[in-house]
Design a protein around this motif. Structure first.
Motif, PDB file in Angstrom:
ATOM      1  N   LEU A  40      44.310  46.753 -26.799  1.00 25.98           N
ATOM      2  CA  LEU A  40      43.748  47.484 -25.662  1.00 25.98           C
ATOM      3  C   LEU A  40      43.607  46.588 -24.430  1.00 25.98           C
ATOM      4  O   LEU A  40      43.991  46.970 -23.318  1.00 25.98           O
ATOM      5  N   TYR A  44      45.685  46.654 -20.739  1.00 25.99           N
ATOM      6  CA  TYR A  44      45.056  46.655 -19.412  1.00 25.99           C
ATOM      7  C   TYR A  44      45.681  45.585 -18.521  1.00 25.99           C
ATOM      8  O   TYR A  44      46.063  45.861 -17.384  1.00 25.99           O
ATOM      9  N   ALA A 103      45.169  57.378 -21.362  1.00 20.27           N
ATOM     10  CA  ALA A 103      44.562  57.317 -22.690  1.00 20.27           C
ATOM     11  C   ALA A 103      45.510  57.893 -23.736  1.00 20.27           C
ATOM     12  O   ALA A 103      45.630  57.348 -24.845  1.00 20.27           O
ATOM     13  N   VAL A 106      48.160  55.305 -24.285  1.00 18.94           N
ATOM     14  CA  VAL A 106      47.603  54.211 -25.084  1.00 18.94           C
ATOM     15  C   VAL A 106      47.528  54.630 -26.545  1.00 18.94           C
ATOM     16  O   VAL A 106      47.835  53.841 -27.445  1.00 18.94           O
ATOM     17  N   ALA A 140      40.784  54.290 -29.998  1.00 13.32           N
ATOM     18  CA  ALA A 140      41.314  53.701 -28.771  1.00 13.32           C
ATOM     19  C   ALA A 140      41.513  54.765 -27.689  1.00 13.32           C
ATOM     20  O   ALA A 140      41.268  54.514 -26.508  1.00 13.32           O
ATOM     21  N   TRP A 144      39.614  54.046 -24.193  1.00 10.50           N
ATOM     22  CA  TRP A 144      40.450  53.552 -23.103  1.00 10.50           C
ATOM     23  C   TRP A 144      39.868  53.794 -21.711  1.00 10.50           C
ATOM     24  O   TRP A 144      39.805  52.868 -20.902  1.00 10.50           O
ATOM     25  N   PHE A 148      39.014  50.617 -19.432  1.00  8.57           N
ATOM     26  CA  PHE A 148      39.776  50.454 -18.195  1.00  8.57           C
ATOM     27  C   PHE A 148      38.829  50.345 -16.996  1.00  8.57           C
ATOM     28  O   PHE A 148      38.978  49.457 -16.154  1.00  8.57           O
TER      29      PHE A 148
END
Length: 163
Positions: A40, A44, A103, A106, A140, A144, A148
């Motif tokens: 994660l 980013y 998201a 991700v 996750a 996210w 973030f």
């Protein structure tokens, strides 16, 4: 010079914290929901500071993570390099998605990471992972936007302080 030093502290600090969060024990019932923190945080930085994070950095961080987590040497390095490659390839699109779409992306990236991890484990002679193995990307997905926003706020605050 101080700008690079300040952003470096946040960069390496966030990666170090991600490794520590990955090491943090969780109750057996919640362990399958533990997100892949390193993935994660790397996503980013690949989106927001591609000059800092790249394939080489992902490989190096992965080797360190393999040593720290005690996994098969090179497993996390392979997973993070594959993750970094995909993020770099689609960065122009991903960066401008709204947070809910990011998201979702991700989630797909970390689901792909789980497929790679399962393949590595199968090739090393382990059995198929249990169904709970696939729950981590869902966590996750939910984390996210918050991660973030937190990292973005810290990065922008650091940039404003350096000006």
């Amino acid at each position: 010079m101080s700008r690079l030093r300040g952003s470096g502290i946040l960069f390496y600090g966030s990666l170090g914290l991600a490794v520590l969060l990955g090491l943090m024990p969780m109750p057996e019932l919640l362990a399958p929901f533990k997100p892949y923190w390193l993935g994660l945080v790397l996503i980013y930085w690949l989106l927001e500071a591609p000059e800092r994070a790249g394939l080489g950095m992902a490989f190096g961080i992965g080797l360190v993570a393999d040593l720290v987590f005690g996994t098969l040497f090179g497993e996390q390095a392979l997973r993070l390099v594959m993750l970094a490659f995909i993020v770099q390839r689609f960065r122009p699109r991903l960066r401008f998605f709204p947070l809910w779409q990011q998201a979702s992306a991700v989630f797909a990236l970390l689901l792909n990471d789980r497929v790679i991890a399962a393949a590595v484990r199968l090739f090393s002679g382990e059995t198929l992972p249990p169904l709970a193995f696939w729950l981590s990307p869902l966590t996750a997905l939910l984390l996210w936007p918050w991660l973030f926003l937190l990292l973005d706020e810290l990065r922008l605050r650091g940039r404003a302080r350096e000006s």
